[in-house]
Design a protein around this motif. Sequence first.
Motif, PDB file in Angstrom:
ATOM      1  N   ALA A 119      24.421  25.078 -43.967  1.00  0.00           N
ATOM      2  CA  ALA A 119      24.215  23.722 -44.476  1.00  0.00           C
ATOM      3  C   ALA A 119      22.716  23.446 -44.535  1.00  0.00           C
ATOM      4  CB  ALA A 119      24.900  22.703 -43.565  1.00  0.00           C
ATOM      5  N   MET A 139      26.733  21.544 -47.502  1.00  0.00           N
ATOM      6  CA  MET A 139      26.753  22.998 -47.589  1.00  0.00           C
ATOM      7  C   MET A 139      25.753  23.524 -48.619  1.00  0.00           C
ATOM      8  SD  MET A 139      28.863  23.828 -45.393  1.00  0.00           S
ATOM      9  CE  MET A 139      30.360  23.440 -44.501  1.00  0.00           C
ATOM     10  N   ASP A 150      28.941  21.658 -34.050  1.00  0.00           N
ATOM     11  CA  ASP A 150      29.785  20.896 -34.971  1.00  0.00           C
ATOM     12  C   ASP A 150      31.233  20.911 -34.461  1.00  0.00           C
ATOM     13  OD1 ASP A 150      29.605  20.343 -38.381  1.00  0.00           O
ATOM     14  OD2 ASP A 150      31.571  20.567 -37.427  1.00  0.00           O
ATOM     15  N   ARG A 163      33.861  21.116 -35.941  1.00  0.00           N
ATOM     16  CA  ARG A 163      34.763  21.988 -36.726  1.00  0.00           C
ATOM     17  C   ARG A 163      34.647  23.456 -36.325  1.00  0.00           C
ATOM     18  NH1 ARG A 163      32.501  19.741 -42.355  1.00  0.00           N
ATOM     19  NH2 ARG A 163      30.613  20.049 -41.113  1.00  0.00           N
ATOM     20  N   MET A 176      29.048  26.290 -37.982  1.00  0.00           N
ATOM     21  CA  MET A 176      28.032  25.706 -38.849  1.00  0.00           C
ATOM     22  C   MET A 176      26.639  26.115 -38.367  1.00  0.00           C
ATOM     23  SD  MET A 176      29.491  23.961 -41.241  1.00  0.00           S
ATOM     24  CE  MET A 176      27.928  23.372 -41.856  1.00  0.00           C
ATOM     25  N   ASP A 207      30.459  12.250 -50.387  1.00  0.00           N
ATOM     26  CA  ASP A 207      31.066  12.350 -49.057  1.00  0.00           C
ATOM     27  C   ASP A 207      30.691  11.186 -48.142  1.00  0.00           C
ATOM     28  OD1 ASP A 207      32.264  14.718 -49.650  1.00  0.00           O
ATOM     29  OD2 ASP A 207      30.744  15.978 -48.703  1.00  0.00           O
ATOM     30  N   ALA A 227      27.611  15.824 -34.993  1.00  0.00           N
ATOM     31  CA  ALA A 227      27.190  17.213 -34.676  1.00  0.00           C
ATOM     32  C   ALA A 227      25.879  17.216 -33.870  1.00  0.00           C
ATOM     33  CB  ALA A 227      27.087  18.026 -35.971  1.00  0.00           C
ATOM     34  N   HIS A 236      22.926  16.202 -34.908  1.00  0.00           N
ATOM     35  CA  HIS A 236      21.910  15.447 -35.637  1.00  0.00           C
ATOM     36  C   HIS A 236      20.959  14.667 -34.733  1.00  0.00           C
ATOM     37  CE1 HIS A 236      24.294  15.710 -39.672  1.00  0.00           C
ATOM     38  NE2 HIS A 236      24.051  16.879 -39.121  1.00  0.00           N
TER      39      HIS A 236
HETATM   40  C1  RP5 Z   1      26.736  19.732 -39.991  1.00  0.00           C
HETATM   41  O1  RP5 Z   1      27.678  19.611 -41.026  1.00  0.00           O
HETATM   42  C2  RP5 Z   1      25.435  20.034 -40.694  1.00  0.00           C
HETATM   43  O2  RP5 Z   1      24.332  19.657 -39.896  1.00  0.00           O
HETATM   44  C3  RP5 Z   1      25.556  19.243 -41.983  1.00  0.00           C
HETATM   45  O3  RP5 Z   1      25.037  17.953 -41.806  1.00  0.00           O
HETATM   46  C4  RP5 Z   1      27.060  19.082 -42.192  1.00  0.00           C
HETATM   47  C5  RP5 Z   1      27.564  19.783 -43.429  1.00  0.00           C
HETATM   48  O4  RP5 Z   1      28.927  19.592 -43.572  1.00  0.00           O
HETATM   49  P1  RP5 Z   1      29.537  18.586 -44.642  1.00  0.00           P
HETATM   50  O5  RP5 Z   1      28.693  17.332 -44.612  1.00  0.00           O
HETATM   51  O6  RP5 Z   1      29.418  19.256 -45.964  1.00  0.00           O
HETATM   52  O7  RP5 Z   1      30.929  18.328 -44.192  1.00  0.00           O
HETATM   53  O8  RP5 Z   1      27.104  20.728 -39.117  1.00  0.00           O
END
Ligand code: RP5
Length: 264
Positions: free
Chosen positions: A107, A138, A176, A178, A185, A208, A227, A229
């Motif tokens: 990403a 991504m 993250d 996920r 990620m 999004d 995540a 951030h």
């Molecule tokens: C985080 O997921 C990354 O830092 C980025 O901000 C984000 C990307 O995923 P999507 O926003 O596309 O879901 O791990």
Amino acid sequence: MAHEKARKERPSDYPERAPVPDDRMEWAQAYPGYSPPFFEHDSLRRFDRTKTPGGWADPADHRQLGRALFSYEGPVQKDAEERPQNPRGRTGIGGRGKLGKWGANQAADALLTRVRAGALELLLIQRKNGQWALPGGMVDDGEAPQRAATRELEEETGLVLDMGRATLVYQGYVDDPRNTDHAWMETTALHAHLSDQEDLGTPKGMDDAQDAAWQPVRAPLFDTLFASHGDLVRSALDSFQKSPSAAPILGQIQAVLRELHHTS
Ligand code: RP5
């Protein structure tokens, strides 16, 4: 970056994670009986790039990958079944979850700051689940992270800024929710500070993002950012305070950093 949310949080459509205590996190630490649920979201099958033109997901069979594995964390280790292993260790879930790629999913994040009315502000978006986050997304195959950050910034907020001018803050693993044992990620985080004269217009939540806004940098919000951030913002400001262009607003940056580090 930490490895906490990847063990303790999950999207609502993930199964419950198997417990991963701190002293059983690393792959080198034996964890007899570790048997995490295997989970792959339906969308991965529908967007399998080997079956669907324009698909973004790897094939379900990791042996049919047809591409080299790449990670900013270094050489990718594999398990006994040749699946890539999360570089931070166990997560309590096997398979790829909702992440399309085996191994690292790349990403790019755009970290924009400015000072208005004496306050240091950061551009944030609100994700579909309500959580505030940096604009980002991504990296497409073959796309430079700077280009991806520029594109995602515009797609999610409507603001146009070439992130090619931004400072590299971080490249590597993201904590993250996920992440799984076999897919995780990673991000390239880029920071640009806007001068008093630069006005990119009013951000609007698009694509999004259900909302987008400049927000004062305050600790309570930071602890709830998506995540890694919050950590990325701390790193960006830690570096930025040392740059000559930060001199006129050093007081604001240092006050914010004292608050952010106090709560970390
Ligand atoms: C985080 O997921 C990354 O830092 C980025 O901000 C984000 C990307 O995923 P999507 O926003 O596309 O879901 O791990």
